[in-house]
Structures are given as structure tokens and as C-alpha cells.
Design a protein around this motif. Structure first.
Motif, short mmCIF file in Angstrom:
data_model
loop_
_atom_site.label_atom_id
_atom_site.label_comp_id
_atom_site.label_asym_id
_atom_site.label_seq_id
_atom_site.Cartn_x
_atom_site.Cartn_y
_atom_site.Cartn_z
N GLY A 92 53.56 -62.39 -54.30
CA GLY A 92 54.88 -61.85 -54.66
C GLY A 92 55.70 -62.91 -55.34
O GLY A 92 55.17 -63.91 -55.81
N GLY A 95 56.41 -57.79 -56.73
CA GLY A 95 55.87 -56.53 -56.26
C GLY A 95 56.44 -56.05 -54.95
O GLY A 95 56.91 -54.90 -54.84
N PRO A 96 56.43 -56.88 -53.89
CA PRO A 96 56.97 -56.43 -52.61
C PRO A 96 58.45 -56.05 -52.66
O PRO A 96 58.86 -55.06 -52.06
CB PRO A 96 56.73 -57.64 -51.69
CG PRO A 96 55.57 -58.36 -52.30
CD PRO A 96 55.75 -58.19 -53.78
N GLU A 99 58.80 -52.67 -54.55
CA GLU A 99 58.42 -51.55 -53.69
C GLU A 99 59.54 -51.21 -52.72
O GLU A 99 59.90 -50.03 -52.54
CB GLU A 99 57.16 -51.88 -52.90
CG GLU A 99 55.87 -51.71 -53.64
CD GLU A 99 54.67 -51.81 -52.71
OE1 GLU A 99 54.79 -51.39 -51.53
OE2 GLU A 99 53.62 -52.32 -53.14
N LEU A 157 51.11 -57.97 -61.65
CA LEU A 157 51.88 -57.10 -60.76
C LEU A 157 50.96 -56.31 -59.82
O LEU A 157 51.30 -56.10 -58.65
CB LEU A 157 52.74 -56.14 -61.59
CG LEU A 157 53.70 -55.25 -60.81
CD1 LEU A 157 54.64 -56.07 -59.94
CD2 LEU A 157 54.51 -54.37 -61.77
N GLN A 158 49.80 -55.90 -60.31
CA GLN A 158 48.90 -55.13 -59.46
C GLN A 158 48.43 -55.93 -58.25
O GLN A 158 48.19 -55.36 -57.17
CB GLN A 158 47.69 -54.65 -60.27
CG GLN A 158 46.83 -53.63 -59.52
CD GLN A 158 47.58 -52.34 -59.22
OE1 GLN A 158 47.67 -51.47 -60.06
NE2 GLN A 158 48.12 -52.22 -58.01
N GLN A 160 50.21 -57.76 -56.55
CA GLN A 160 51.35 -57.91 -55.65
C GLN A 160 51.82 -56.60 -55.02
O GLN A 160 52.68 -56.62 -54.14
CB GLN A 160 52.54 -58.51 -56.40
CG GLN A 160 52.30 -59.86 -57.02
CD GLN A 160 53.51 -60.32 -57.81
OE1 GLN A 160 54.62 -59.86 -57.62
NE2 GLN A 160 53.29 -61.25 -58.73
N THR A 161 51.30 -55.47 -55.50
CA THR A 161 51.84 -54.19 -55.05
C THR A 161 50.73 -53.22 -54.67
O THR A 161 49.61 -53.28 -55.21
CB THR A 161 52.73 -53.56 -56.14
OG1 THR A 161 53.23 -52.31 -55.69
CG2 THR A 161 51.97 -53.35 -57.44
N THR A 162 51.04 -52.31 -53.76
CA THR A 162 50.11 -51.24 -53.40
C THR A 162 50.26 -50.05 -54.34
O THR A 162 49.43 -49.14 -54.31
CB THR A 162 50.37 -50.78 -51.96
OG1 THR A 162 51.72 -50.28 -51.86
CG2 THR A 162 50.20 -51.93 -50.98
N TRP A 163 51.31 -50.04 -55.16
CA TRP A 163 51.50 -48.95 -56.12
C TRP A 163 50.54 -49.13 -57.31
O TRP A 163 50.21 -50.27 -57.68
CB TRP A 163 52.93 -48.96 -56.65
CG TRP A 163 53.99 -48.50 -55.72
CD1 TRP A 163 54.00 -48.63 -54.36
CD2 TRP A 163 55.21 -47.85 -56.07
NE1 TRP A 163 55.16 -48.11 -53.85
CE2 TRP A 163 55.92 -47.62 -54.87
CE3 TRP A 163 55.78 -47.45 -57.27
CZ2 TRP A 163 57.17 -47.01 -54.84
CZ3 TRP A 163 57.01 -46.84 -57.26
CH2 TRP A 163 57.70 -46.60 -56.05
N MET A 191 54.40 -48.35 -60.90
CA MET A 191 55.17 -49.35 -61.62
C MET A 191 54.65 -49.33 -63.06
O MET A 191 53.43 -49.39 -63.28
CB MET A 191 54.96 -50.74 -61.03
CG MET A 191 55.31 -50.86 -59.56
SD MET A 191 57.07 -50.94 -59.27
CE MET A 191 57.10 -51.00 -57.45
#
Length: 410
Positions: A92, A95-96, A99, A157-158, A160-163, A191
Motif C-alpha cells: 500500500g 490500494g487499501p 478501498e 495497484l492490483q 495492493q487491492t482486492t478489487w 478501480m
């Protein structure tokens, strides 16, 4: 207030505050989350935090607190302002925090664009460029805290994020605001990295973002937002602050190292090495007295080549060496301000955060542009002018130019 910004460092906060102010929105920069309501005259409020490199959960907590305060002030749109070079790690914090803010605001698709063409930052095919170089070849790969070795910010970004992370190419941007929103809605919960290689692309993005509750990007993302609230560009009424001044530099970027070298050739200078700072070999009072004795504005710097920084981090640990240097800059800023220094130019995001914290400033008024992304600032409750510069911003003579504008020179 109508528009709220949560910035993950203080230079980024002043950067986007300048963009909004130049767009005609009455803007103030707040240092941390205020305890009191905002002044009624302010339409855009920028909350500057120091969350770029702290623990993820702390960054999320502070950002949500800022979001809640901005919503309480009446803001209908929130911008999460990140660095135009997307500074972060695989953990991060972009990303976190993104979210958490999206969940708090009820957004399921979020436009993301760190581009700032005026300052040489562009996004093309999902890749971030610094002028004509990929991010990973621009010097940012050597950043001591957030080395950026991957120029594809979709991948960054991917991690760092679950989206899901999706993409609107520049051809989609050139098709207009409706095309951007159609692509975003087709992506579902995601995102969405949006390409931008010209200022016109950011204006198009601004029109597309008119009804969105959350946006994520660099200061360039704000270029087209004031017009959504009925504002047009406005001139600054800056008057300047005369008196003693000092330049602090903690950034190790290529641009800042060049600026340090240029200023050292014409001004007294004092280097703070990691060895001396961590070992507590330096006297705060002696440095203050040295600064006040100088007949021309002095430079106090810890900027060093990446190899030197890496050696210090290996010897003392990254956090220990960074914290020690930032603490010294914070204490120096407080002591020099109390001794009558009322113009301070600072290079580096972490250093700027330390200086502003040391000064215990609450609200910063936005003045004219010194360089793209860097405004002149005044502390609202005292005669103290500041310039807070991100490491890679400004030309070779930035320090001299900033000192003159802070003093009120045309």
C-alpha cells in the motif's frame, strides 16, 4: 465546503490546493484533521496527512477520519490525492486507503489517474511516464522509501487491492466524458486507471467525474473539477512576507540534488549526514545559531546520492535513519521560527511533513504558483511563509525563485 481532498503527504496537499485555487475555488490546506469546523468562506478543503509510508491500518484510519470530517463540512465529492509518481509499495498504501474510502462513500467504481502533464507526468496504456522516461527508469526506482520499479500502474495497484483493476485507454478518453463513464460502468466493481497525456485529457476526466463521490489521483486530476462547481480561474492576491529565511532539503531525487548543487554555489550550506544525525553528534542550538549568523539565506540539507542513502539504511535501518533526520528538521523548523525566521523553503515530501508538524501549523493559505505543483503558502495565524516542494518538482534555480516569491517579488 463542496469539495474535499485527502492528501497522503503535505507537498501533495499544497500541490492540489494550488490547482483548485487557480481554478477559482476558495481553498485552504489543513494540517491533519481539524478539530473545529472549516471557515464558511472555504469551498475546497485539502486535509494534508502524512500517511504515504506509515502502517497500512494507520493510513486507513487517518484517511477515514479525514473523510468523515470533510463530509461533515458539506463536501459532496472526495479526492484521494496521491503522488504523481504513484509512490507506494506492494502493501500500500494507495490500494487499501482507496478501498476503505470507496466503501465509506458507497462507490463501486473509482477513476484513478496520477497524470500531471504540465509537470511531465503522463499515463499511456496504463504505464506511468516521467517526461520521456518510464517511471522505472526515471530515478524513482532508487527512492529510499517507495522504490518504483514497475511502470505499469495497473499492476502496481492490483498488488495492493482486492478489487479488480481496469483501464480506460487514451482513445476512450478522447471519445469524451460519456465514453469514460460507460467504460467505467461496464467494468463493474473496479478501480479504473485512466490514461491522460494532455491537460485536455484531465479536463475531459473532470467532466466525467461530475457526479462521482470519490476520485483518486495526482493534483492534475483537479484541473477540471472547479468548473463542475461553477468556478473559473482566478488570480492570486499574494503580498509576501519579508525577513529572514532558510532552505531545508531532505529529498534525494535527481531534481532536488541538482537544485541543492546549484544553490550551494551561491549560498552558505550545511550538510546533515545520517551518521551524525543518528549518532546524535549534532547540536540543535549550534545549527540554529549558525543559521542566524548567515548574511544570506543558508541551505541545510540531508539530500544524498542513492548509494549513500542505501548504505545509511543498511547500517541503521530505514525507519531509524529517516525518523532521526525528520525529527531534526522538525525541531530546527520550530526553533528557527521562534528565533524570527519567517520564510522556509522545503524540498521533499517527508521533510515537508516534518517541518509543518514542527511548526504546529493548522491552516495554510494558498498563494501564487512558484513552479508547477508548488504554491507559496502562508501559515494562517502568524507571519510565516512556506514553500513545500515534492522532490522531483521545480527547475534548477527553484530555491532562489521560491525565496523571492515568498518575499513578495513579482
Amino acid at each position: 465546503m463542496k469539495l474535499g481532498v485527502i492528501a497522503d503527504d503535505f507537498t501533495g496537499a499544497s500541490d492540489i490546493a494550488l490547482m483548485l485555487s487557480e481554478g477559482g475555488m476558495p481553498t485552504a490546506q489543513f494540517v491533519g484533521v481539524p478539530k473545529d469546523p472549516a471557515p464558511a468562506s472555504i469551498e475546497a478543503g485539502v486535509v494534508g496527512l502524512k500517511t504515504r509510508t506509515i502502517a497500512v491500518q494507520d493510513a486507513v484510519t487517518q484517511s477515514l477520519k479525514a473523510c468523515d470530517w470533510l463530509i461533515e463540512q458539506g463536501c459532496t465529492q472526495i479526492v484521494f490525492k496521491v503522488c504523481s509518481t504513484f509512490d507506494s509499495t506492494d502493501e500500500g498504501n494507495i490500494g487499501p486507503v482507496a478501498e476503505a474510502l470507496a466503501d465509506r462513500l458507497g462507490e463501486t467504481s473509482v477513476l484513478v489517474c496520477p497524470a500531471f502533464p504540465e509537470n511531465g507526468r503522463s499515463v499511456y496504456q496504463g504505464h506511468l511516464f516521467v517526461r520521456d522516461e518510464l517511471l522505472s527508469e526515471s530515478g524513482m526506482q532508487d527512492h529510499p522509501l517507495t522504490p518504483m520499479s514497475d511502470p505499469d500502474i495497473r499492476r502496481v495497484l492490483q498488488r495492493q487491492t482486492t478489487w479488480p483493476v481496469c483501464h480506460v485507454p487514451v482513445s476512450g478518453v478522447w471519445a469524451g466524458p460519456a465514453a469514460i463513464n460507460l467504460a467505467a460502468s461496464a467494468s463493474g466493481k473496479a478501480m479504473i486507471i485512466v490514461d491522460a497525456i494532455r491537460n485536455e485529457d484531465l479536463l475531459t476526466l473532470g467532466r466525467a467525474a461530475g457526479t462521482r463521490r470519490l476520485l483518486i489521483g495526482g493534483s492534475g486530476i483537479a484541473l477540471g473539477l472547479p468548473q463542475n462547481f461553477g468556478h473559473a480561474p482566478a488570480a492570486s492576491t499574494w503580498t509576501g512576507v519579508p525577513g529572514k529565511a532558510v532552505v531545508f532539503s531532505g529529498s534525494c531525487s535527481r531534481a532536488t540534488r541538482g537544485q541543492v548543487e546549484a544553490f550551494r554555489n551561491r549560498a552558505p550550506s550545511r550538510e546533515l549526514t545520517a551518521d551524525d544525525v543518528v549518532a546524535e553528534k549534532l547540536s540543535l542550538q549550534e545549527i540554529v545559531e549558525w543559521t542566524l549568523r548567515q548574511e544570506t539565506t543558508p541551505l541545510i540539507y540531508s539530500s544524498a546520492d542513492p548509494e549513500v542513502v542505501a548504505a545509511a539504511q543498511q547500517k541503521y535501518g530505514r525507519e531509524r535513519s529517516a525518523d532521526a533526520i525528520e525529527s531534526l528538521f522538525a525541531n530546527l523548523a520550530a526553533a528557527l521560527s521562534q528565533a524570527g525566521v519567517n520564510r522556509i523553503v522545503v524540498a521533499g515530501g517527508e521533510t515537508s511533513g516534518a517541518v509543518v508538524s514542527g511548526l504546529q501549523a493548522d491552516i495554510l493559505e494558498i498563494g501564487p504558483k512558484i513552479a508547477p505543483g508548488v504554491p507559496a503558502l502562508k501559515v494562517a495565524d502568524r507571519p510565516l511563509a512556506l514553500a513545500l516542494k515534492s522532490g522531483n518538482f521545480g527547475g534548477p534555480d527553484f530555491f532562489s525563485e521560491a525565496l523571492a516569491i515568498l518575499e513578495g517579488a513579482e
